[in-house]
Structure formats: C-alpha cells, structure tokens
Design a protein around this motif. Structure first.
Motif, PDB file in Angstrom:
ATOM      1  N   GLY A   1       0.858  -1.018   0.107  1.00 43.10           N
ATOM      2  CA  GLY A   1      -0.203  -0.181  -0.133  1.00 43.10           C
ATOM      3  C   GLY A   1       0.876   1.379  -0.283  1.00 43.10           C
ATOM      4  N   THR A   2       0.088   1.995   0.318  1.00 40.16           N
ATOM      5  CA  THR A   2       0.866   3.872   0.354  1.00 40.16           C
ATOM      6  C   THR A   2       0.706   4.483   1.899  1.00 40.16           C
ATOM      7  OG1 THR A   2      -0.172   4.103  -1.723  1.00 40.16           O
ATOM      8  CG2 THR A   2       0.368   5.971  -0.724  1.00 40.16           C
ATOM      9  N   ALA A   3       2.542   4.202   2.024  1.00 44.56           N
ATOM     10  CA  ALA A   3       2.100   5.578   3.086  1.00 44.56           C
ATOM     11  C   ALA A   3       1.850   6.591   3.769  1.00 44.56           C
ATOM     12  CB  ALA A   3       3.976   5.467   3.782  1.00 44.56           C
ATOM     13  N   ILE A   4       0.919   6.669   4.649  1.00 42.72           N
ATOM     14  CA  ILE A   4       0.219   7.758   5.037  1.00 42.72           C
ATOM     15  C   ILE A   4       0.305   8.544   5.508  1.00 42.72           C
ATOM     16  CG2 ILE A   4      -2.003   7.281   3.480  1.00 42.72           C
ATOM     17  CD1 ILE A   4      -3.998   6.491   5.727  1.00 42.72           C
ATOM     18  N   ARG A   5       1.395   7.781   6.891  1.00 41.51           N
ATOM     19  CA  ARG A   5       1.710   8.299   8.071  1.00 41.51           C
ATOM     20  C   ARG A   5       3.025   7.723   8.336  1.00 41.51           C
ATOM     21  NH1 ARG A   5      -1.602   8.791  14.276  1.00 41.51           N
ATOM     22  NH2 ARG A   5       0.696  10.232  14.782  1.00 41.51           N
ATOM     23  N   VAL A   6       3.799   8.864   8.374  1.00 42.51           N
ATOM     24  CA  VAL A   6       5.523   8.075   8.887  1.00 42.51           C
ATOM     25  C   VAL A   6       5.844   8.955  10.492  1.00 42.51           C
ATOM     26  CG1 VAL A   6       7.558   8.078   8.318  1.00 42.51           C
ATOM     27  CG2 VAL A   6       5.567   7.891   6.564  1.00 42.51           C
ATOM     28  N   GLY A   7       5.969   8.084  11.519  1.00 43.06           N
ATOM     29  CA  GLY A   7       7.032   8.159  12.723  1.00 43.06           C
ATOM     30  C   GLY A   7       7.748   8.883  12.356  1.00 43.06           C
ATOM     31  N   SER A   8       8.480  10.305  13.347  1.00 43.23           N
ATOM     32  CA  SER A   8       9.960  10.945  13.157  1.00 43.23           C
ATOM     33  C   SER A   8      10.837  10.035  13.162  1.00 43.23           C
ATOM     34  CB  SER A   8       9.259  12.441  14.339  1.00 43.23           C
ATOM     35  OG  SER A   8       9.584  11.282  15.504  1.00 43.23           O
ATOM     36  N   ALA A   9      10.631   8.635  13.944  1.00 46.07           N
ATOM     37  CA  ALA A   9      11.954   8.374  14.084  1.00 46.07           C
ATOM     38  C   ALA A   9      12.083   7.344  13.032  1.00 46.07           C
ATOM     39  CB  ALA A   9      11.643   7.042  14.992  1.00 46.07           C
ATOM     40  N   VAL A  10      11.429   7.194  12.053  1.00 44.61           N
ATOM     41  CA  VAL A  10      11.441   6.225  10.798  1.00 44.61           C
ATOM     42  C   VAL A  10      12.090   7.614   9.602  1.00 44.61           C
ATOM     43  CG1 VAL A  10      10.190   5.075   8.637  1.00 44.61           C
ATOM     44  CG2 VAL A  10       9.964   5.065  11.181  1.00 44.61           C
TER      45      VAL A  10
END
Length: 375
Positions: free
Chosen positions: A74-83
């Motif tokens: 799928g598509t990344a729609i939210r990414v944590g700041s540590a990623v």
C-alpha cells in the motif's frame, strides 16, 4: 506526517468458524501510535496458508478477533519521526513479521545480553518476534493484518517496494516468496547446484521461480499428481516428479540433488524418499508447518550419506529487500489471481479448497463501496 484521522476497518475472524466464509467486516483499534510506526493505506494483500491456519486455530488457539493477512502492499500515509527510510506517499509493504526486540532495553529476551539474532540481521528468529497478526506489540496493542483498509506497523519492518514490480506480484513475495528465497539463498541454490522443490503451491511455485532466478543448474519440481507438470515446466522447472503416479521415482532420482526445499505441510509425505534424492552431504530444508508439528525422520536417512535436515522461517527485512530487488531486476513473475477485497470470504473458501493457481491477492479498489454493497 500525514492525516491522523482515519477509521481502521477490515474483515475480522471472530471464532474458528470464520474460516468457513464467516469473517465479519468491522471497525477495530490498531496499536497505539508510536513515532517508530508507519500507517499504510492498503491496496493489495495476498492470501497465505498461514491465514487459514490462524482463522481456524489450527496451529494454536487464536486470540480472536483476528484480522489476518501478512502480504500487505500500500501507500505510506503517516510516517513516524523516527522512521528515516520511508516517507509519506511511498509504496511500501509488510510481510509476516511486524516487530522484534532489536536489542531495545527492556524488550530484548535477556536483559543482560544482546539478542544475537537481531544483531546479525536475523530478526525473524528473534525470541520476541511479533507477527503481523495474531501477536501483541510491545506496547500491548494487538497486531492486526491486511484484510482491510489500513495497517499500522513498526517502521523497521516496512519495506519500500522497488519500481518494476507490480503490486499484485510483490504482495505474495512478502511471505510466500521470502519463505523460499531465504533458504535457497542461504543454502547456495546457485550455479553448479541441482535443486528440488517439494510441493507446487503458493510457496512451491515461488521456489521454482527463485531457484531459476538464482542460477541453479537444474530445478526439479516434486508433487503428488501429474496434473501440475505443465505448470511446473512453464514456471521454469527442468523436470517434474509425480510421486503418487510415477512408478519407481525414488530409485530413478536417487542421489541427484544438492538441495531440496520442502514446502509441504504434512507429516505423511515420503520424507525418506526425498532424503534419498539428495547427494552425499546434501540438505533438505523444511519450510512447511504441519498443524500437529510432526515430521518423522529416520536416523539412517541422515547417517547414510552425511545428509542434513534444516528448517527456515520467513525472512528478515534485509532479505525481503534483496529478494524484491532481484525479482524486479530479473523479471520474476509469480502466478497470481486478483480478488476483490469485498469477496475475501469466498476467496478464503477457494483457498481452503485448493483452487489457487498459485496465489490469491485481495485488491482494495473502492473498498468502502464494495464492502457496503456486499453486506
């Protein structure tokens, strides 16, 4: 960071009867968000044999409700700041594993020692491995899979999908594909080697494809019935053995293979005859997992010829990344049949009936409208 307001919905198995076409479309709560996480809007999810075992509590009692599916694209729609290796908008995937201890204080199996498996990039063998569904995350949240709209997963196990791979083709590689790729690569299925693949199903057909792509000199597909011979040869096998219909097959193929990957989940397979197909010093790697766990081995099958039996389970993020890159570069094309997410119950029934040739992939196109129309 992306929008944070979304409702996680999917097909839930509420009890062991869910495998009989009785999954229910419901809302559910994902694990609590952490800055190491990624939220994925699911476009595709493969159907794996593990889904069937889990829905019916075949391997062990399942922690219902379960949302199965661990071949997620799928598509990344939210990414944590540590990623750092994924950004919003990237096409990504998640396989059968969602987390491991990664030697984090307070999580590693032995607080006084590093986890050797995670330190060596063997996360799939971490004693605190978290499955993409049917497990508990380290923050207490239940792991929930890909038969739905969204998936939330720790970023370390979210894999960017390379260009050149169709999403429907890439999805089953994330579990079925890497389950055979990992032992093929680790046990040297390359030039100069003759490789046998036992079982021509979802895993086995990937075994033939990847053994060929890795450059094995000869690839032999081994199954019970004659009816899959043509498929095996089209997939790239050099030879085919129908064990239930070919008289004298064990003697004919004795001491002819360097490596065998067994994808069959049955204690009734003729394991001694398969061992007899190995050359001296050869290795049989078992990746199929019978529900009763039984795998009877005669000691003389090992002693005579100095042969070995090994096991292998899924693959690490680095192995998945390597496999996907090779598949894109070499044009590996699995045999998949796309099924609408709204028809997941029927697709599961067809999977149980053995109708897949050789992998079903659920497709999320207009899923909200599809599901409402089906209910």
């Amino acid at each position: 960071m992306g929008s944070q307001s979304r409702e996680f919905q999917g097909w839930l198995g509420l009890d062991a009867d869910s495998v009989k076409g009785n999954m229910k479309w419901q809302s559910y709560a994902p694990k609590d968000w952490e800055e190491t996480d990624v939220d994925i809007k699911i476009s595709h999810c493969g159907i794996c044999g593990s889904d069937i075992h889990t829905l019916r509590s075949g391997w062990k009692p399942s922690d219902y409700p379960v949302c199965v599916g661990h071949e997620i694209i799928g598509t990344a729609i939210r990414v944590g700041s540590a990623v750092k290796h994924v950004k919003v908008g990237d096409r990504v995937g998640v396989g059968a594993q969602s987390d491991s201890c990664q030697n984090r204080p307070g999580i590693r199996p032995n607080k006084d020692e590093d986890c050797a498996e995670c330190a060596q990039g063997l996360e799939s063998y971490c004693a605190r491995m978290v499955g993409t569904y049917g497990s508990r995350h380290f923050n207490g949240g239940k792991s929930l899979g890909g038969y739905g709209l969204y998936n939330r997963a720790p970023g370390h196990f979210v894999i960017p999908i390379p260009e050149g791979l169709d999403s429907a083709d890439a999805a089953p590689m994330l579990c079925a594909g890497v389950t055979v790729y990992s032992p093929l690569k680790r046990f040297g299925a390359g030039p100069g080697k003759k490789v046998g693949i036992v079982g021509l199903g979802g895993l086995g057909h990937f075994g033939v494809l990847f053994a060929r792509a890795l450059g094995a000199d000869k690839v032999v597909a081994i199954s019970r019935r004659e009816d899959k011979r043509a498929d095996a040869l089209k997939l790239g096998a050099d030879a085919y053995v129908a064990t239930a219909e070919e008289e004298g097959w064990a003697k004919k193929h004795k001491s002819s293979l360097d490596l065998i990957i067994s994808t069959v989940s049955s204690a009734q397979m003729p394991l001694g005859d398969y061992m007899g197909m190995l050359k001296a010093g050869g290795t049989l790697v078992q990746v199929g997992a019978p529900e009763d766990g039984a795998l009877p081995i005669n000691a003389f099958n090992l002693i005579g010829g100095g042969k070995k039996v090994a096991g292998s389970m899924i693959g690490s993020p680095s192995e998945i990344t390597e496999m996907l890159r090779m598949a894109a570069d070499k044009g590996v094309k699995p045999w998949v049949e796309k099924r609408a997410m709204k028809d997941a119950n029927q697709a599961v029934l067809d999977m149980v009936a053995g109708n897949a040739r050789y992998r079903y992939v659920l497709v999320n196109e207009g899923i909200e409208n599809q599901v409402q129309a089906a209910l």
